[in-house]
Scaffold this motif. Sequence first.
Motif, PDB file in Angstrom:
ATOM      1  N   CYS A  92       6.487   0.848  -5.993  1.00 34.58           N
ATOM      2  CA  CYS A  92       6.193  -0.380  -6.719  1.00 34.58           C
ATOM      3  C   CYS A  92       5.423   0.013  -7.976  1.00 34.58           C
ATOM      4  N   ILE A  93       5.956  -0.368  -9.116  1.00 38.34           N
ATOM      5  CA  ILE A  93       5.320  -0.071 -10.394  1.00 38.34           C
ATOM      6  C   ILE A  93       4.923  -1.393 -11.024  1.00 38.34           C
ATOM      7  N   VAL A 150      -7.580  -2.085  -7.262  1.00 34.04           N
ATOM      8  CA  VAL A 150      -6.214  -1.545  -7.239  1.00 34.04           C
ATOM      9  C   VAL A 150      -5.761  -1.344  -5.797  1.00 34.04           C
ATOM     10  N   ARG A 151      -6.652  -0.861  -4.937  1.00 31.83           N
ATOM     11  CA  ARG A 151      -6.320  -0.668  -3.519  1.00 31.83           C
ATOM     12  C   ARG A 151      -5.966  -2.015  -2.872  1.00 31.83           C
ATOM     13  N   GLU A 152      -6.758  -3.043  -3.151  1.00 34.10           N
ATOM     14  CA  GLU A 152      -6.463  -4.361  -2.590  1.00 34.10           C
ATOM     15  C   GLU A 152      -5.114  -4.886  -3.066  1.00 34.10           C
ATOM     16  N   ARG A 153      -4.810  -4.630  -4.339  1.00 37.07           N
ATOM     17  CA  ARG A 153      -3.510  -5.073  -4.862  1.00 37.07           C
ATOM     18  C   ARG A 153      -2.373  -4.308  -4.181  1.00 37.07           C
ATOM     19  N   ALA A 154      -2.566  -3.006  -3.972  1.00 38.95           N
ATOM     20  CA  ALA A 154      -1.552  -2.203  -3.279  1.00 38.95           C
ATOM     21  C   ALA A 154      -1.321  -2.739  -1.863  1.00 38.95           C
ATOM     22  N   LEU A 155      -2.391  -3.092  -1.181  1.00 36.06           N
ATOM     23  CA  LEU A 155      -2.255  -3.653   0.170  1.00 36.06           C
ATOM     24  C   LEU A 155      -1.506  -4.984   0.151  1.00 36.06           C
ATOM     25  N   THR A 156      -1.762  -5.794  -0.864  1.00 34.24           N
ATOM     26  CA  THR A 156      -1.046  -7.062  -0.999  1.00 34.24           C
ATOM     27  C   THR A 156       0.446  -6.816  -1.216  1.00 34.24           C
ATOM     28  N   GLU A 157       0.773  -5.890  -2.113  1.00 35.80           N
ATOM     29  CA  GLU A 157       2.176  -5.577  -2.380  1.00 35.80           C
ATOM     30  C   GLU A 157       2.847  -4.961  -1.153  1.00 35.80           C
ATOM     31  N   PHE A 158       2.108  -4.178  -0.384  1.00 34.97           N
ATOM     32  CA  PHE A 158       2.606  -3.614   0.872  1.00 34.97           C
ATOM     33  C   PHE A 158       3.137  -4.737   1.767  1.00 34.97           C
ATOM     34  N   GLY A 159       2.392  -5.827   1.841  1.00 39.85           N
ATOM     35  CA  GLY A 159       2.820  -6.968   2.643  1.00 39.85           C
ATOM     36  C   GLY A 159       3.950  -7.753   1.999  1.00 39.85           C
ATOM     37  N   LYS A 160       3.821  -8.034   0.700  1.00 41.92           N
ATOM     38  CA  LYS A 160       4.847  -8.821   0.005  1.00 41.92           C
ATOM     39  C   LYS A 160       6.213  -8.141   0.031  1.00 41.92           C
ATOM     40  N   LEU A 161       6.210  -6.823  -0.096  1.00 40.18           N
ATOM     41  CA  LEU A 161       7.466  -6.073  -0.109  1.00 40.18           C
ATOM     42  C   LEU A 161       7.966  -5.756   1.300  1.00 40.18           C
ATOM     43  N   GLY A 178       6.810   2.834   7.323  1.00 38.58           N
ATOM     44  CA  GLY A 178       7.065   2.617   5.907  1.00 38.58           C
ATOM     45  C   GLY A 178       5.859   3.041   5.089  1.00 38.58           C
ATOM     46  N   VAL A 179       6.118   3.468   3.861  1.00 37.20           N
ATOM     47  CA  VAL A 179       5.044   3.895   2.960  1.00 37.20           C
ATOM     48  C   VAL A 179       5.288   3.286   1.586  1.00 37.20           C
ATOM     49  N   LEU A 180       4.241   2.683   1.044  1.00 38.55           N
ATOM     50  CA  LEU A 180       4.296   2.145  -0.305  1.00 38.55           C
ATOM     51  C   LEU A 180       3.583   3.109  -1.246  1.00 38.55           C
ATOM     52  N   ILE A 181       4.260   3.485  -2.314  1.00 34.40           N
ATOM     53  CA  ILE A 181       3.638   4.232  -3.412  1.00 34.40           C
ATOM     54  C   ILE A 181       3.502   3.217  -4.533  1.00 34.40           C
ATOM     55  N   TYR A 182       2.270   2.893  -4.873  1.00 29.24           N
ATOM     56  CA  TYR A 182       1.961   1.823  -5.824  1.00 29.24           C
ATOM     57  C   TYR A 182       1.358   2.423  -7.090  1.00 29.24           C
ATOM     58  N   GLU A 227      -4.107   0.476 -15.474  1.00 29.89           N
ATOM     59  CA  GLU A 227      -5.278   1.247 -15.046  1.00 29.89           C
ATOM     60  C   GLU A 227      -4.981   2.729 -14.864  1.00 29.89           C
ATOM     61  N   HIS A 228      -3.715   3.129 -15.028  1.00 29.60           N
ATOM     62  CA  HIS A 228      -3.298   4.525 -14.834  1.00 29.60           C
ATOM     63  C   HIS A 228      -3.751   5.024 -13.467  1.00 29.60           C
ATOM     64  N   ARG A 229      -3.492   4.216 -12.448  1.00 29.95           N
ATOM     65  CA  ARG A 229      -3.911   4.549 -11.092  1.00 29.95           C
ATOM     66  C   ARG A 229      -2.727   4.443 -10.143  1.00 29.95           C
ATOM     67  N   ILE A 230      -2.825   5.218  -9.087  1.00 28.92           N
ATOM     68  CA  ILE A 230      -1.804   5.208  -8.050  1.00 28.92           C
ATOM     69  C   ILE A 230      -2.501   5.047  -6.713  1.00 28.92           C
ATOM     70  N   ASP A 231      -1.800   4.431  -5.776  1.00 24.09           N
ATOM     71  CA  ASP A 231      -2.303   4.338  -4.410  1.00 24.09           C
ATOM     72  C   ASP A 231      -1.124   4.493  -3.463  1.00 24.09           C
ATOM     73  N   ILE A 232      -1.414   4.971  -2.278  1.00 25.32           N
ATOM     74  CA  ILE A 232      -0.404   5.147  -1.244  1.00 25.32           C
ATOM     75  C   ILE A 232      -0.893   4.398  -0.016  1.00 25.32           C
ATOM     76  N   VAL A 233      -0.031   3.516   0.501  1.00 29.89           N
ATOM     77  CA  VAL A 233      -0.365   2.750   1.700  1.00 29.89           C
ATOM     78  C   VAL A 233       0.684   3.083   2.757  1.00 29.89           C
ATOM     79  N   ALA A 234       0.225   3.642   3.871  1.00 27.47           N
ATOM     80  CA  ALA A 234       1.120   4.008   4.972  1.00 27.47           C
ATOM     81  C   ALA A 234       0.971   3.004   6.101  1.00 27.47           C
ATOM     82  N   ASP A 235       2.091   2.632   6.690  1.00 22.95           N
ATOM     83  CA  ASP A 235       2.064   1.717   7.823  1.00 22.95           C
ATOM     84  C   ASP A 235       1.417   2.402   9.025  1.00 22.95           C
ATOM     85  N   ARG A 236       1.081   1.609  10.021  1.00 22.92           N
ATOM     86  CA  ARG A 236       0.286   2.083  11.157  1.00 22.92           C
ATOM     87  C   ARG A 236       0.940   3.224  11.926  1.00 22.92           C
TER      88      ARG A 236
END
Length: 181
Positions: free
Chosen positions: A48-49, A72-83, A93-97, A102-111
Motif C-alpha cells: 500500500c503506497i 504512521v504505524r496507526e495508519r498502517a494498522l488501519t490500512e491493514f484492516g481496510k485492505l 498476510g503481510v502489509l508493506i505500507y 513522511e518518507h516512512r515505511i511500516d510492515i504489519v504482519a498478521d497474527r
Amino acid sequence: MNIVMRVIRHLWLDADDARRAVGEDTLQRLEARVHDSERRHTGEICLCIEASLPMSYLWRHLRRRMPIEQVVRERALTEFGKLRVWDTELNNGVLIYLQLAEHRIDIVADRGLARHVEDAYWRETLASMSAEFRAGRYEEGLTRAIDAVTAALERHFPASHSPGETPPQREDQLPNRPVFR
C-alpha cells in the motif's frame, strides 16, 4: 520539520502523486516480485503506497503531540484492516505500507506470522531500508521490504511443493499490484 510545511505537503499530495513517484515500470516490477514471492510460500503480501495522511491522522501528531512514527504505524494498522490483509486463510498476510509524504515505511504482519517473527526482526528490516525512502529510492526500498517479508514467510510458511517443481496454481487472496491511496 516545520509544521506548516508538513501540513502543506500532506494537503498537496494525492494518490496520483504516489503513482507518478513510483512509476509504471517500477509498479510492474513490484507486482511481479510479489507474484514470484508468493509462489515460494503460502503467505500473502500486499503493498500500500499512500501519498499523504488524512488530516485526522495528522492532527494526532500536531495537536496531541503523538510522534509521527506512531501516527504512521496507526495508519498502517488501519490500512491493514481496510485492505483485509488480516482475512487471509492462514492468517499470514503481510502489509508493506509506504507513506510518501513522511518518507516512512511500516510492515504489519498478521497474527499467524507475527507469533513466529520477533518485532526486532521487523524493526531491523525497517531501519535498514529507511535511507532508501528518505532518498526517494522507492523501488529499492520496497524491493528490500518484499525480500525481507518473503524470507520470513518462506521460513515459517513454506510452499508445499519441492524445489524445482512447478508450484500449484493457487488463488491470490490479496492483489499483487500495489494499492494507491
